[in-house]
Design an enzyme around this catalytic site. Structure first.
Site, PDB file in Angstrom:
ATOM      1  N   ASP A 198     -10.236   3.851   9.671  1.00 29.52           N
ATOM      2  CA  ASP A 198     -10.565   5.277   9.794  1.00 29.52           C
ATOM      3  C   ASP A 198     -11.574   5.619   8.695  1.00 29.52           C
ATOM      4  OD1 ASP A 198     -10.639   7.950  10.274  1.00 29.52           O
ATOM      5  OD2 ASP A 198      -8.511   8.326  10.074  1.00 29.52           O
ATOM      6  N   LYS A 217       0.838  -1.209   0.000  1.00 26.87           N
ATOM      7  CA  LYS A 217       0.000   0.000   0.000  1.00 26.87           C
ATOM      8  C   LYS A 217       0.870   1.255   0.000  1.00 26.87           C
ATOM      9  CE  LYS A 217      -2.020   1.719   3.866  1.00 26.87           C
ATOM     10  NZ  LYS A 217      -2.876   1.712   5.063  1.00 26.87           N
TER      11      LYS A 217
HETATM   12  C1  R5P Z   1      -2.304   2.302   8.767  1.00 21.95           C
HETATM   13  O1  R5P Z   1      -1.134   2.296   9.061  1.00 21.95           O
HETATM   14  C2  R5P Z   1      -3.354   1.802   9.692  1.00 21.95           C
HETATM   15  O2  R5P Z   1      -3.004   0.559  10.225  1.00 21.95           O
HETATM   16  C3  R5P Z   1      -4.701   1.692   9.006  1.00 21.95           C
HETATM   17  O3  R5P Z   1      -4.581   0.798   7.924  1.00 21.95           O
HETATM   18  C4  R5P Z   1      -5.167   3.020   8.484  1.00 21.95           C
HETATM   19  O4  R5P Z   1      -4.959   4.049   9.420  1.00 21.95           O
HETATM   20  C5  R5P Z   1      -6.631   2.962   8.160  1.00 21.95           C
HETATM   21  O5  R5P Z   1      -7.032   4.210   7.645  1.00 21.95           O
HETATM   22  P1  R5P Z   1      -8.149   4.303   6.518  1.00 21.95           P
HETATM   23  O6  R5P Z   1      -9.298   3.473   7.010  1.00 21.95           O
HETATM   24  O7  R5P Z   1      -8.485   5.771   6.455  1.00 21.95           O
HETATM   25  O8  R5P Z   1      -7.548   3.802   5.261  1.00 21.95           O
END
Ligand code: R5P
Length: 307
Positions: free
Chosen positions: A218, A188
């Protein structure tokens, strides 16, 4: 032992209190006309082992409530104050990766220590190293046993546990080991905060059931990218689990429309009714936290909770 709760996640605090068979201490949390927060502990805490339960999820008032409660307990001569922070917000700001940015996680840790906490209990910190931001003991618990107990009843074989990014690899390995599956990883990239792009899937997921564990959801962008990439690679049933359900912005719309069997989160953060949908399942960490608090109070080891 005395249990206090802020207003961020009162249902979790009530469940912890029920598990421990200790009533929640009466606390007044009020606002001045301009919004300033006022707290008062309504019972005697002198010489007591005080546990203050409050995740530091948004809004920032939750942080302020926690700090004021810690300060009030210290000034009322509590023998020990433990901040039980099921979700430690601001943890993503853990380094200076651009010029002129704050290290929010360190600042928040400093504030909690300065306010007078003697100890911190938290679950699935964004980075394990955050423990070192505190110059007081930190009991870092994992929601993994709670999720594993749930997925063991799901018969996911043949299973591939998919790390949603490099940072989640260690967590994914833990799930794969406990649930008996293989591992894959999503490459990612984050071109901007809260924006994620999937570059590629590393590993074989064709015809396999996939479980994607993460510490938080999030906006849901990471999971959307991961699910679509896995489906393109021929994955069978997909399950998502994340400890902290921030569910901000478009998260609910995104996740409820995904081709997944189930989205499972815990109650470290209170999820209001309007953010729930039929495919969302919430597992409670109340028992885990209650046992940790009991062991801390009794000066026993908490390591059995990692099993
Ligand atoms: C990233 O390092 C975290 O572990 C989560 O994958 C991330 O913060 C999730 O954020 P969102 O749901 O906005 O992609």
């Amino acid at each position: 032992m005395m249990l206090l709760s802020g207003t961020a996640n009162r249902p979790l605090a009530e469940q912890i209190a029920a598990e421990l068979e200790v009533p929640l201490c009466s606390v007044t949390i009020d606002r001045f006309a301009d919004g300033e927060i006022f707290v008062r502990i309504d019972e005697n805490v002198r010489g007591r082992d005080v546990f203050i339960i409050q995740p530091t999820s948004a809004p920032a008032e939750n942080v302020m409530e926690l700090l004021l409660l810690i300060d009030a307990a210290q000034r009322a001569s509590a023998a020990r104050v433990t901040a039980v922070v099921p979700y430690f917000g601001y943890a993503r700001q853990d380094r200076k990766d651009q010029p002129r940015v704050a290290i929010g996680a360190k600042l928040l840790a400093n504030l909690i220590v300065e306010a007078g906490a003697d100890r911190v209990v938290s679950i699935d910190l964004h980075q394990h190293q955050l423990q070192a931001f505190f110059d007081i003991p930190v009991d870092h618990l994992y929601a993994l046993p709670v999720f594993v107990a749930h997925y063991e009843t799901r018969h996911l074989d043949p299973l591939v546990v998919v790390a949603s990014d490099v940072g989640a690899a260690k967590m994914a390995r833990g799930y794969a080991r406990r649930l008996g599956g293989e591992m894959a990883m999503i490459d990612k990239r984050r071109p901007a905060p809260n924006v994620s792009e999937v570059a590629t899937v590393v590993g074989d997921v064709k015809g396999k059931n996939c479980l994607i564990p993460d510490d938080m959801i999030d906006t849901g962008g990471t999971m959307v990218g991961a699910v679509h990439a896995l489906k393109e690679k021929g994955a069978e049933d997909i399950f998502i689990c994340a400890t902290h359900a921030l569910l901000s912005g478009p998260a609910v719309e995104r996740l409820s429309g995904l081709p997944v069997k189930e989205v499972t989160v815990t109650d470290t953060i209170f999820v209001p009714e309007e953010k729930r949908w039929p495919g969302l399942r919430t597992l409670s960490v109340a028992k885990l936290l209650a046992r940790a608090m009991y062991f801390i109070h009794d000066n026993e080891s908490v390591s059995s909770l990692f099993e």
